[in-house]
Design a protein around this motif. Structure first.
Motif, PDB file in Angstrom:
ATOM      1  N   PRO A  36       6.670 -21.579  68.565  1.00 11.51           N
ATOM      2  CA  PRO A  36       5.323 -21.088  68.411  1.00 11.51           C
ATOM      3  C   PRO A  36       5.129 -20.031  69.564  1.00 11.51           C
ATOM      4  N   TYR A  37       6.065 -20.168  70.581  1.00 12.56           N
ATOM      5  CA  TYR A  37       5.777 -19.517  71.846  1.00 12.56           C
ATOM      6  C   TYR A  37       6.357 -18.017  71.544  1.00 12.56           C
ATOM      7  N   GLN A  38       5.116 -16.909  71.856  1.00 13.90           N
ATOM      8  CA  GLN A  38       5.444 -15.471  71.675  1.00 13.90           C
ATOM      9  C   GLN A  38       5.907 -14.763  73.026  1.00 13.90           C
ATOM     10  N   SER A  39       5.284 -15.014  74.253  1.00 23.42           N
ATOM     11  CA  SER A  39       5.492 -14.588  75.377  1.00 23.42           C
ATOM     12  C   SER A  39       5.412 -15.345  76.421  1.00 23.42           C
ATOM     13  N   ILE A  40       6.081 -15.183  77.565  1.00 24.77           N
ATOM     14  CA  ILE A  40       5.812 -15.698  78.945  1.00 24.77           C
ATOM     15  C   ILE A  40       6.044 -14.577  80.023  1.00 24.77           C
ATOM     16  N   GLU A  41       4.904 -14.438  80.572  1.00 18.82           N
ATOM     17  CA  GLU A  41       4.850 -13.227  81.576  1.00 18.82           C
ATOM     18  C   GLU A  41       4.552 -14.126  83.106  1.00 18.82           C
ATOM     19  N   VAL A  42       5.325 -13.526  84.063  1.00 12.88           N
ATOM     20  CA  VAL A  42       5.001 -13.936  85.629  1.00 12.88           C
ATOM     21  C   VAL A  42       4.929 -12.625  86.336  1.00 12.88           C
ATOM     22  N   VAL A  43       3.698 -12.668  86.987  1.00  9.33           N
ATOM     23  CA  VAL A  43       3.192 -11.801  87.778  1.00  9.33           C
ATOM     24  C   VAL A  43       2.924 -12.190  89.148  1.00  9.33           C
ATOM     25  N   LYS A  44       2.902 -11.512  90.310  1.00  9.40           N
ATOM     26  CA  LYS A  44       3.047 -11.893  91.715  1.00  9.40           C
ATOM     27  C   LYS A  44       1.958 -10.817  92.222  1.00  9.40           C
ATOM     28  N   ASN A  45       0.839 -11.378  92.576  1.00  9.08           N
ATOM     29  CA  ASN A  45      -0.166 -10.713  93.419  1.00  9.08           C
ATOM     30  C   ASN A  45      -0.574 -11.071  94.618  1.00  9.08           C
ATOM     31  N   ASP A  46      -0.009 -10.501  95.759  1.00  3.78           N
ATOM     32  CA  ASP A  46      -0.266 -10.907  97.139  1.00  3.78           C
ATOM     33  C   ASP A  46       0.347 -12.296  97.173  1.00  3.78           C
ATOM     34  N   ASP A  47      -0.531 -13.387  97.514  1.00  2.00           N
ATOM     35  CA  ASP A  47       0.001 -14.792  97.580  1.00  2.00           C
ATOM     36  C   ASP A  47      -0.098 -15.585  96.389  1.00  2.00           C
ATOM     37  N   LEU A  48      -0.598 -15.098  95.337  1.00  2.00           N
ATOM     38  CA  LEU A  48      -0.676 -15.742  94.114  1.00  2.00           C
ATOM     39  C   LEU A  48       0.297 -15.313  93.040  1.00  2.00           C
ATOM     40  N   VAL A  49       0.699 -16.286  92.303  1.00  2.00           N
ATOM     41  CA  VAL A  49       1.691 -16.116  91.247  1.00  2.00           C
ATOM     42  C   VAL A  49       0.977 -16.594  89.775  1.00  2.00           C
ATOM     43  N   CYS A  50       0.714 -15.600  88.813  1.00  2.00           N
ATOM     44  CA  CYS A  50       0.220 -16.186  87.709  1.00  2.00           C
ATOM     45  C   CYS A  50       1.408 -15.925  86.505  1.00  2.00           C
ATOM     46  N   THR A  51       1.280 -16.902  85.787  1.00  2.00           N
ATOM     47  CA  THR A  51       2.326 -17.332  84.531  1.00  2.00           C
ATOM     48  C   THR A  51       1.298 -17.304  83.397  1.00  2.00           C
ATOM     49  N   THR A  52       1.500 -16.339  82.455  1.00  2.00           N
ATOM     50  CA  THR A  52       0.690 -16.426  81.228  1.00  2.00           C
ATOM     51  C   THR A  52       1.627 -16.660  79.939  1.00  2.00           C
ATOM     52  N   VAL A  53       1.401 -17.777  79.497  1.00  3.09           N
ATOM     53  CA  VAL A  53       2.228 -18.122  78.013  1.00  3.09           C
ATOM     54  C   VAL A  53       1.217 -17.921  76.826  1.00  3.09           C
ATOM     55  N   THR A  54       1.770 -17.176  75.902  1.00  2.00           N
ATOM     56  CA  THR A  54       1.138 -16.880  74.686  1.00  2.00           C
ATOM     57  C   THR A  54       1.680 -17.656  73.449  1.00  2.00           C
ATOM     58  N   PHE A  55       1.285 -18.127  72.761  1.00  6.35           N
ATOM     59  CA  PHE A  55       1.870 -18.876  71.641  1.00  6.35           C
ATOM     60  C   PHE A  55       0.825 -18.696  70.449  1.00  6.35           C
ATOM     61  N   LEU A  56       1.310 -19.541  69.295  1.00  6.99           N
ATOM     62  CA  LEU A  56       0.606 -19.492  67.939  1.00  6.99           C
ATOM     63  C   LEU A  56       0.097 -20.931  67.885  1.00  6.99           C
ATOM     64  N   ASP A  57      -1.189 -21.261  67.415  1.00  2.67           N
ATOM     65  CA  ASP A  57      -1.422 -22.661  67.053  1.00  2.67           C
ATOM     66  C   ASP A  57      -0.841 -22.948  65.766  1.00  2.67           C
ATOM     67  N   MET A  58       0.051 -23.431  65.381  1.00  6.40           N
ATOM     68  CA  MET A  58       0.833 -23.855  64.192  1.00  6.40           C
ATOM     69  C   MET A  58       0.014 -24.734  63.256  1.00  6.40           C
ATOM     70  N   ASP A  59      -1.092 -25.519  64.019  1.00  2.04           N
ATOM     71  CA  ASP A  59      -1.627 -26.508  63.132  1.00  2.04           C
ATOM     72  C   ASP A  59      -2.786 -25.894  62.536  1.00  2.04           C
ATOM     73  N   ASP A  60      -3.241 -24.807  63.098  1.00  2.06           N
ATOM     74  CA  ASP A  60      -4.391 -23.963  62.558  1.00  2.06           C
ATOM     75  C   ASP A  60      -3.876 -23.080  61.438  1.00  2.06           C
ATOM     76  N   PRO A  61      -4.512 -23.015  60.254  1.00  2.77           N
ATOM     77  CA  PRO A  61      -4.130 -22.226  59.072  1.00  2.77           C
ATOM     78  C   PRO A  61      -4.187 -20.771  59.331  1.00  2.77           C
ATOM     79  N   SER A  62      -4.856 -20.463  60.157  1.00  5.69           N
ATOM     80  CA  SER A  62      -4.970 -19.008  60.587  1.00  5.69           C
ATOM     81  C   SER A  62      -4.040 -18.655  61.820  1.00  5.69           C
ATOM     82  N   ALA A  63      -3.328 -19.474  62.211  1.00 10.70           N
ATOM     83  CA  ALA A  63      -2.451 -19.342  63.476  1.00 10.70           C
ATOM     84  C   ALA A  63      -2.932 -18.590  64.565  1.00 10.70           C
ATOM     85  N   THR A  64      -3.975 -19.158  65.156  1.00  2.27           N
ATOM     86  CA  THR A  64      -4.659 -18.510  66.399  1.00  2.27           C
ATOM     87  C   THR A  64      -3.760 -18.470  67.333  1.00  2.27           C
TER      88      THR A  64
END
Length: 143
Positions: A36-64
């Protein structure tokens, strides 16, 4: 200092939040191999690291499409988890500072109900230094 099982549980929760780093970006990156995972992005801004994970909810008929954003401090501690569902905006799911503050407020109330102010302040002097000032601010606020 007097205590009870509820106070002991609050102390355990506080120490757990304080001592645990949280899920790490490398753990999240391993999810890229699952369907279900589509992308994983890691971005560093100053003293913070942000990781964004994108996935589809396969239990949802519309695959949100869901996005989870994990924000880390430079010491690798997970600070906040946010979730975005579909086209809605990100909403905070968990915040380390809010979690600590909630426990501290309740802990101060419970400690004060069973102990004198001097005993509570003596106890606070044993708290890890990085939590001590926050603890004292809660004591003053609850006073």
């Amino acid at each position: 200092m007097r205590t009870n099982p509820h106070i002991d549980g609050l102390l355990d929760t506080l120490l757990s939040i304080h001592a645990t780093l949280g899920v790490q970006p490398s753990d999240l990156a391993d999810a890229a191999f699952e369907d279900p995972y589509q992308s994983i992005e890691v971005v560093k801004n100053d003293d913070l690291v942000c990781t964004t994970v994108t996935f589809l909810d396969m239990d949802d008929p519309s695959a949100t499409r869901h996005k989870m954003r994990y924000v880390y401090a430079s010491d690798r501690r997970l600070l906040r988890i946010e979730q975005k569902v579909g086209s809605k905006s990100f909403k905070v799911q968990w915040d380390r500072n809010e979690a600590v503050d909630r426990v501290l407020v309740e802990l101060v109330q419970q400690l004060r109900a069973l102990n004198s102010s001097s005993n509570v302040e003596r106890f606070i002097s044993t708290v890890p230094e990085e939590l001590r000032e926050r603890f004292l601010s809660k004591v003053r606020a609850v006073a």
